[in-house]
Every structure is written in structure tokens, then in C-alpha cells.
Design a protein around this motif. Sequence first.
Motif, mmCIF file in Angstrom:
data_model
loop_
_atom_site.group_PDB
_atom_site.id
_atom_site.type_symbol
_atom_site.label_atom_id
_atom_site.label_comp_id
_atom_site.label_asym_id
_atom_site.label_seq_id
_atom_site.Cartn_x
_atom_site.Cartn_y
_atom_site.Cartn_z
ATOM 1 N N GLY A 143 -4.275 -42.533 14.509
ATOM 2 C CA GLY A 143 -3.885 -41.418 14.909
ATOM 3 C C GLY A 143 -4.585 -40.931 16.149
ATOM 4 N N TYR A 144 -4.430 -39.595 16.729
ATOM 5 C CA TYR A 144 -4.697 -39.043 17.809
ATOM 6 C C TYR A 144 -6.264 -39.028 17.945
ATOM 7 N N ASN A 145 -6.981 -39.364 18.921
ATOM 8 C CA ASN A 145 -8.208 -39.113 19.097
ATOM 9 C C ASN A 145 -8.932 -37.760 19.185
ATOM 10 N N ILE A 194 -0.921 -28.621 29.771
ATOM 11 C CA ILE A 194 -1.071 -29.263 28.481
ATOM 12 C C ILE A 194 -2.464 -28.921 27.835
ATOM 13 N N GLN A 244 -1.881 -25.529 26.287
ATOM 14 C CA GLN A 244 -1.166 -25.595 25.294
ATOM 15 C C GLN A 244 -1.816 -26.092 23.995
ATOM 16 N N SER A 267 -2.179 -43.470 21.168
ATOM 17 C CA SER A 267 -1.069 -42.278 20.666
ATOM 18 C C SER A 267 0.172 -43.423 20.377
ATOM 19 N N THR A 284 4.035 -42.303 21.096
ATOM 20 C CA THR A 284 4.677 -40.812 20.460
ATOM 21 C C THR A 284 4.430 -39.608 21.362
ATOM 22 N N LEU A 285 3.338 -39.726 22.294
ATOM 23 C CA LEU A 285 3.308 -38.598 23.185
ATOM 24 C C LEU A 285 3.726 -38.580 24.744
ATOM 25 N N LYS A 310 1.402 -33.114 18.766
ATOM 26 C CA LYS A 310 2.543 -33.775 19.282
ATOM 27 C C LYS A 310 3.820 -32.603 19.510
ATOM 28 N N LEU A 313 3.553 -31.623 23.094
ATOM 29 C CA LEU A 313 3.944 -32.459 24.266
ATOM 30 C C LEU A 313 5.145 -33.068 24.004
#
Lengths: 484, 484
Positions: free
Chosen positions: A215-217, A464, A467, B225, B228-229, B469, B472
Motif C-alpha cells: 500500500g501507500y507509504n 497536492i 489536498q 503506489s 494507482t496514483l 487516492k 490524486l
Amino acid sequence: MAGQLRGAARILGSWRSYCSKGQQEKVSADFVEALKAVVGEPNVSTAGVVLEQHGHDESMHGCSPPDAVVWPQNVEQVSRLAALCYNHRIPIIPFGTGTGLEGGVNAIKGGICFNLTHMDRILDLNVDDFSVTVEPGVTHKALNYYLRDTGLWFPVDPGADASLCGMAATGASGTNAVRYGTMLENVVNLEVVLADGQILHTAGRGRRFQKSSAGYNLTELFVGSEGTLGLITTATLRLHGIPEATIAAVCAFPSIQAAVDSTVQIIQSGLPVARIEFLDEVMVDACNKYSGLTNAVTPTLFLEFHGSQQALQEQVQRAEEIVQQNGSSHFAWSKDPEERSRLWTARHNAWYAALALRPGCKGYSTDVCVPISRLPEIMVQAKKDLKAFGLTGSLVGHVGDGNFHCILLVNSEDADEHHRATQFVKQLGRNALAMNGTCTGEHGIGLGKRQLLKEEIGPVGIEIMRQIKSVLDTKNLMNPGKVL
Amino acid sequence: MAGQLRGAARILGSWRSYCSKGQQEKVSADFVEALKAVVGEPNVSTAGVVLEQHGHDESMHGCSPPDAVVWPQNVEQVSRLAALCYNHRIPIIPFGTGTGLEGGVNAIKGGICFNLTHMDRILDLNVDDFSVTVEPGVTHKALNYYLRDTGLWFPVDPGADASLCGMAATGASGTNAVRYGTMLENVVNLEVVLADGQILHTAGRGRRFQKSSAGYNLTELFVGSEGTLGLITTATLRLHGIPEATIAAVCAFPSIQAAVDSTVQIIQSGLPVARIEFLDEVMVDACNKYSGLTNAVTPTLFLEFHGSQQALQEQVQRAEEIVQQNGSSHFAWSKDPEERSRLWTARHNAWYAALALRPGCKGYSTDVCVPISRLPEIMVQAKKDLKAFGLTGSLVGHVGDGNFHCILLVNSEDADEHHRATQFVKQLGRNALAMNGTCTGEHGIGLGKRQLLKEEIGPVGIEIMRQIKSVLDTKNLMNPGKVL
């Protein structure tokens, strides 16, 4: 009123002097009672002197006291306190040892300072797995003292005896980074309390693996987020074997270029140098005077090698060959602990020696990081700019990774000098950006480098970041006004 | 129809066999013309065989072909193609060498496959700064060939000759990670095209510093990622000095425990081992048979040391002492390139030797990573589980960081066996999670480990990943159905 006071103080440049009055306007007595209901009366303070202590770090930024300080005892209390602030839209400022260098703890929008130093347990030491988990009150020196009989240590050392969770929050590094990496490479997992009180384990609860691609870090997202995304309540860290032996060395060079060329060649040759620090001639001179030393007053490298007795001998020989090829006339080294300490005296006392250059003035350390090949150029330019801005300053660098500090000595009562120092810092940051570098290698963005961050990352990246911040901190309560 | 076909294929377990028909239903002829207008007619394909080639990687997951494949030539084309897909809500799947192991390129919702291999320039090599920038068509072998006369190399090597940008996307690592780190530690900056066509430089355009604490760590957010990003269109990488000499060693142990104990002690003693690989006795036996070797059929470690001639000699001596204390009866080593290659033959040929265990069957490699101290327990359990599930498999591990693979040999025509293999993989992942580990150390989540990721990270972390997710990739077009 508070805002006016802060503005005035900034104009006058007289930081810390005005802010002992307390700033209780923003939180009601009822809210303070609610805080006390969570942590107990002795663990909440609105006393002026306490607020003042918590309104600044070691930087040049004017003191901005919080409205109250709380000392939670455990993560559940942190979570309940955060939820309370969230429900009342009151800013949350995490506080460790207050040793930051970019105004990261200054409560510029008031709010509640979470002093996390009462949470000081060392948990879950796993010697065979090279990992340990610490609460925010544990400093790197305290951890290394705790580890002293295990054969392991935690090498990241930013100079000040900072809290390890605070070091994670600012993405700290320091002298050992060239060999052992920064906090980024040494944080395995974080427990974080989010603004609304939710508890996140960035790599999953209790996980302490050496690597993962699941998954994302999220861990690295929180490392260096400077308290703007959540409160770090535990950090799981990677430990390293204590080296069998250590050798320290010092060598003087005819020029900055020669010192940097030696650094590049040492690293390129695969010598596993543990520290490689640079002092300019101003700093060496100051250290000579402060500590009664007789180092040659020229650009100087301080090196340290970690390894087995036999390996070290060879490493030092090869390093000596390289520095001599680059014109170093003095190369002194030792493996004896006392002699090592003596050799490195100048580097160890650099901060105090710098302060002694202008007694009564405040020292302010700013940092940038550039590709190593650009170091000579930016350092020479920095020395010219110091003169042009009429400032006193000296250069100290973790040159192995292209990172260096300029220690400015600023008269805090002189608004014009304060302004010139601020302009110099911006100029240094812009010079680094123009050389493909970053405006900060290890101190962080905090208050003073937000404009530089925009220039560094560009509009798409900044948007980004904004966000991501808005997703994790919907009401903008986490350490507002910092980083972005 | 396409969905039914895919569902049926998954039930039957007959991956790759059904999908040569093409899946053009989802994109109109007009849209294909619009793609051609950006990249030119020869750089767009909707031919069945091409779609099939791009609908799978090296994993067990059934082929899911995209609706079209495009070969952009530069980042501007990637950006325009992405904007086109974004405006028409059509999925985007980045494609490098197709050597992934978790179904990361399978177009499970159709869409446009971006084959990035035509972008294959090596840019901005800076030898003194240990950095280089590569486009997605550059593999790690191609880069190292390019670097051959510079004294530098890029050490991350996942086995397959994967594209470096793909390796960044999956957070790859491999045998050298214990010394040189994974992609996480070796990616400095990424250029990324977002779903809407915007171009992001994660660390700012052109930046190539060794470290930074400027703002949120967007670079590490994109590493791992899995497309997916955004689409990674260049990666700026950290290079390392080529070691003066290399020594390879092999040693056999009476038990997995003894091999792992040796690993822990070698790392704890500070020996800078470059590779430390484990094969179980099944794997050693298979390698003996496949390559005509006579290695002792017991748990075996393969080691490699990098350094100066003199330092290596000492390292090998100390390693030999440690493994002998742990009961290793055979310790063979060499610094001669041919002999080194011979010693490591078993490790190098492990994949093909495993395939030869069951000719005609497909090899499928799954990976987990646990704290090193738990390796013996989980490996012994994995061997029991293989038996319980009636499966053929062998264990190969990057034991220096607690990461290991189980190579399963599966009859792809046997739906029941395929199902049992899937169940075994889940069980292995859950065993790793129960030991504070991760369900994947280097292969990624892809299609098959999404449920395990949920269990690993927990609901708060998963929700944050989802929100990141959605920030982005607002329309969920980037490689949909992967990771989350």
C-alpha cells in the motif's frame, strides 16, 4: 490584540521578550476545565511563563504562545484531547523538546500545545530484529543510554538532544546520515493521533518489518510533516550494531573545493565513512579561540570511521591518500577515545564557538542541501552574501550528503539586522534551488521557508500537499500556518 | 461479455488462455483515432495478440486485456493521452516490462494500456553527485551497462530485468537491499503524469539532492503506489560506487534456525554484507538436480561481500567464524569471478530449478516479510502448510531483511489446485501479519493481496489511503482495482 502584539514583535525583531503575558483570550475557562477533566488539573497550565516557554523553539521566529499547555500521559488522553479541540475548532500544536530550528512549535494561531514529554516509555525492544518503539518523551541520548548493553544503537543525531518522535516529525538527520541515513530511512512505523482523535498506525498496529511494499507509504508521509498532519505518539525505529571500533580524523585544505573534492572521492571509492563534516576557516578560527586550539585556519574536514579494528586501519590509510592528493597538508587521526574527542573538539563546540564570535547576539542556524558537486560554489557565494548583507556567520556542513548550515549571529534588538538575516536566509535558499538543491536538508520548512517551499516544489506539488493536508486535517487545526 | 469471460476464466483457473479475442467494446473507434492523433498510427494497437500480451504479468492472476495499447514517445504525449482518457472516463494502466508478480498491469476494468518502453533515454548522469535520471523504458541492466565505465552502479536488482520506473512503482528491492536499500531509499525524485494529464515533479523539477526535509514526502508516496496514483515518466536515482572487490560464499546449516541465527549475528556484528540469501532444502535439492550440483541438501545461505580486497578478507573470516558457531559444516568462498558464479549457481538458477520440479506447471512466486527473529517459525509453518494444502513449493529468502518467497508450482488447468494455491498465499500472508510482519516485502499488493492489506493496515489507514487516492485520482481511472 494577540495578533497585533505578534506583528509588532516581529517588526522589532525582539523575539521572546514580549510574550510572557499569556494568551487565554481564545479558549474559555470551560474549555480549560474540559482539558483538566481528561488529564487532571496538574497537567494543564495557562500560566504566562509556561505559555511563553512553549511559544518558541531555537529559531529566530518571534515567540507565539499557545492558549494553554497540556501534558497527556498516554495515547488515549492524546486522542481525547484532540477530539475535544476538534469539536471546538481549536488549534493543536505538538511539542517535544522545543529544540527545532524553524519555528515549528510557535502557536501563531493560538490553540493548545500538547507537551508530550510525560509519555516517555521505551517499549518493545527487539534486539534480534534491530527495532524498538519509543514514546515522544524519549530523546535519542536517552534511547542510546537505554541500549548501552545490547550491542545496538540509534545513530541519527541532530546535535540537540531532541525527542525521537519530534525528530521523526521534522525529518531530522545530522552528522551520521551519510552512513546510517536520516529519520526517513530509520522510522519503521508511527502511531499518530489525527486531528479528530482517531489513532492511526502508519504501517499497521505493532508492525516492525525491515521493508514492505504494502500500500501507500503513510509512514514516510508523516516523517517530516512537522506536526501538520497529526501528533506522533510512538515511533518504531530501526537500530544498528554498535561498531567494534571508531577512528576520528581531521584534515585541513587549501580551499573549499579541495575539501569537497576529497569528500566526493572518499564516497565514490566506497569507503564507508560514518561522518564527514566541514568547517569553513571562519568557524575554525572561532573554534580555535573558543577552545584554545591550534587548528590551521583553513577549510577543514572532520571524519569518523566505524568498523572492525582491521578494516578501520585500511579505511584511514585510503582516506589519507585521497586527502593528500587534494592538497591536505595536515591529517591527524586517532582511535583512542580521548584523543578522538580532542581531534573533534572544534566540531563539537562549533555552535558555542560561533556564539562567542558576537557575545550577546543570538545564534540562528539555517540549512540547505545541494548536489555535492555544487557545494564549493554555493559556499563561496554564501560567504560573499554574508559580507554583502553585513552579517556575521560561519559555515558548518554535513558535506557527505551536500547539506550545510550557516550559523548567523544576529543582534535581536536590531530590527534592520534581523531583516537582513531573513533576506540572507531567503537568498541562500534560492541559491540552493538554482543548483537543483532543496531549501532545507534537515531543519524543515516551519514558518520561515513556506515561500521557498512553493518555489522548490512548484504549483502542482504544492496543491497536492494542500489536498493531502485537507484530507487528514479537514478543519486545518494541526499546527496551522506551518509548512504550507 | 468481457466481464463474464474474465469471471469464467478465474473460476477455471486457466489464465492467459482465453484472452486473445481483444476487448474493444469499451472504447469507440473515434477514441482510438484520437489516441492515434496524439502518438501516430503505428503507436496504437487494438490487435488481439497485443492486447493479450499486455493483459497480464508473471503472476497467477487471469489475463485481463486492455481495450487498446499506446506507445507514447515523450512526457507531453503521456500527458495528452492521460487528459484524453480523463475527459472520457477511460481507465489508464501503466506498463513497463510486464514482469510484475501481483497482477499490477491486468486491465480488470479495461481501458488504455500505456506501454512506456519507447521512452528509453538515460538523462542527466551526474557522476560526482551519484545521480542519474531515467525514462520508463530503461531497465536496471541497461542502466548498469550504460554506467560501466563511470565507477558507479545502481544496485537494486529484483531478479527480472525490470524497468526502473516500474520498480519505483512497485517499491521493488531484491538481493542487494540489505546493504543498499530498496527503491524507497534509492529514488530521489519522480516525474509523474497524473490522471488528468498534469505533470508533477515529486521533489520539484530537476532536483537531485541526497536528502531534504522540505514539505510532505511525495516521492515516497509514489514509490510503491503501483500505478494507482499516476504514471511515472522519469525517475531520478541514487547511484553507488562499484565495489573494488567482491567475495561470494556458500554455507550449509543443520536447520533453518541455525541459518537465521547466523544472519542475525552477521548483521548485528556490523559486517556490511551485501547479499544474504537463503534456500530451503527442497530448493537446494531442485537446484542440484537442475544444474548438476552437489550442494548438501540442507538449509543453505548464499552470501556476498563488497569492499576493498583487504576488508573483504577480514569480513569473510568473521562470517565464517559466526556460521561455524551455528553449526555450519560447509563454508566455501571465492573472490574469483568464475568461481563466485559457480558457488552462486544454485541461487541464480533457483527459479528455473523450481519450475523443473513439476514440468508443465506454472511457477508463481509470493512474498512476505517478517521481523528476522520470526523467520524460522514462519518458514517451518509455510512448509507444513504446503503439505496440508497438497502443494509443491520451495522457499527462497532475502533473509537479511526478513523477506522470503515461496515459489509455488501450480497446474493452471486444475481449478481446485489453483484455488488451494490462492488459499495458501492468503494463509502465508496472515501468518506474516500475526508475527508483526507485512503481507508483501517487495512484490506489492496488486490484485491478490487487497484483503490482506486491509488486515495489515487497519480501517483508519485504509481510509486514509482511499482518501489520498481520491485526491490524486478523482475519477478513479489510474489502474483501477489495484491496491485498494
